[in-house]
Enzyme design. Structure first.
Site, PDB file in Angstrom:
ATOM      1  N   HIS A  53       0.734  -0.986  -0.049  1.00 57.63           N
ATOM      2  CA  HIS A  53      -0.104  -0.397   0.175  1.00 57.63           C
ATOM      3  C   HIS A  53       0.942   1.423  -0.038  1.00 57.63           C
ATOM      4  CE1 HIS A  53      -4.238   1.949   0.640  1.00 57.63           C
ATOM      5  NE2 HIS A  53      -3.146   2.951   1.156  1.00 57.63           N
ATOM      6  N   CYS A  54       1.020   2.480  -1.105  1.00 60.09           N
ATOM      7  CA  CYS A  54       1.588   3.156  -1.074  1.00 60.09           C
ATOM      8  C   CYS A  54       0.889   4.665  -0.541  1.00 60.09           C
ATOM      9  CB  CYS A  54       2.158   3.222  -2.549  1.00 60.09           C
ATOM     10  SG  CYS A  54       3.033   4.928  -2.569  1.00 60.09           S
ATOM     11  N   PRO A  55       1.195   5.304  -0.405  1.00 56.79           N
ATOM     12  CA  PRO A  55       0.205   6.411   0.985  1.00 56.79           C
ATOM     13  C   PRO A  55       0.485   7.448  -0.330  1.00 56.79           C
ATOM     14  CG  PRO A  55       2.325   6.548   1.987  1.00 56.79           C
ATOM     15  CD  PRO A  55       2.262   5.023   1.543  1.00 56.79           C
TER      16      PRO A  55
END
Length: 299
Positions: free
Chosen positions: A150-152
């Site tokens: 998961h990439c913010p």
């Protein structure tokens, strides 16, 4: 739990269970994660790219006396920036491969027509039957097929359906960062040979501060995105997600390595379409479906 000759376990499963029709429906939805940290990071990403656009265009290129230098570099930089921001949007607004919520029902499992003794797996958090290589994301609150991480900065998971756009995003950000560093270095070298007032419409202190901040930003972005681009290409060529590598999971699937993995992610044999974030975008159809059935927002 045992029903219809098969067992259901609250752990990860190792067999694909979504039909092609279900995959098409999931991929067609408008997707947006309502995560405050992710939305702030996505805004910062766009702000920094726009800042680089401002400094490159108005501090370095437009004041230049060379028409062709301004035209060529302006077209290249702005074109790459548009591709980078488009890739960012496609990564952020594309369903990464979310498994439908709450499909772990008796009726659904019976419709799978599983063989006696065949094992399927249920996620206890979102109550869904997990396809092979799916993992649960605590931020998206969904199980994501081939979830890498998961990439913010894109406010989304990187998974089966949007990994291609994430790779393009890192590649184009690294490209404009390198281009900005080269332009800044040439601008500094040119301006120290003449009066600063002749090579910029801004006062020397302001121009220097803008260029220094741009160089720091470009260096940071170049380092980060180049590393991410390399790790993504390595993962694709080895058909192994970052989660699978960290968990040291033994593959139970047939690996598609090197070019086969690249073709699986980017779709088809090598072509210029691999580098086009607009490929496959059907805005009218997508907006029509969004107005008809409503966009899917994950809270």
């Amino acid at each position: 739990m045992q029903s219809s000759g098969h067992r259901l376990r609250d752990v990860e499963q190792h067999q694909p269970l979504l039909s092609a029709g279900e995959e098409e429906v999931v991929a067609s939805r408008v997707w947006f994660i309502q995560d405050s940290c992710g939305m702030v990071c996505a805004f910062i990403t766009w702000f920094l790219v726009m800042y680089a656009e401002f400094v490159v265009n108005f501090v370095m290129l437009l004041p230049s006396k060379s028409f062709w230098y301004t035209l060529i570099n302006g077209v290249v930089f702005n074109f790459l920036a548009v591709l980078a921001l488009t890739s960012h949007l496609r990564t952020m607004l594309t369903d990464p491969g979310a498994v439908p919520k709450g499909n772990a029902t008796k009726e659904y499992m019976e419709s799978l027509q599983l063989k006696p003794g065949e094992v399927i797996y249920k996620c206890p958090k979102c109550c869904s039957i997990k396809p092979e290589r799916a993992h649960h994301c605590s931020i998206c609150k969904r199980c994501i097929r081939k979830m890498d991480h998961h990439c913010p900065w894109v406010n989304n998971c990187v998974g089966e359906n949007n990994q291609r756009f994430f790779v393009l995003f890192t590649m184009y950000i690294a490209s404009i960062s390198l281009h900005a560093l080269c332009l800044s270095g040439f601008h500094f070298f040119t301006c120290v040979r003449v009066q600063w007032s002749e090579c910029s419409d801004f006062s020397p202190p302001v121009a220097v501060l803008l260029l220094i901040f741009l160089c720091l930003e470009a260096l940071l972005f170049l380092t980060f995105t180049a590393v991410m681009f390399g790790t993504q290409i390595h993962s694709i060529c080895n058909d192994e997600t970052e989660i699978e590598r960290l968990k040291n999971e033994k593959p139970t699937w047939e690996r598609r390595v090197r070019w086969e993995g690249m073709k699986a992610v980017f779709g088809g044999p090598p072509s210029l379409l691999w580098f086009n974030p607009f490929a496959g975008l059907r805005l009218r159809v997508l907006m029509g479906r969004a107005r008809k059935s409503g966009a899917e927002f994950s809270v």
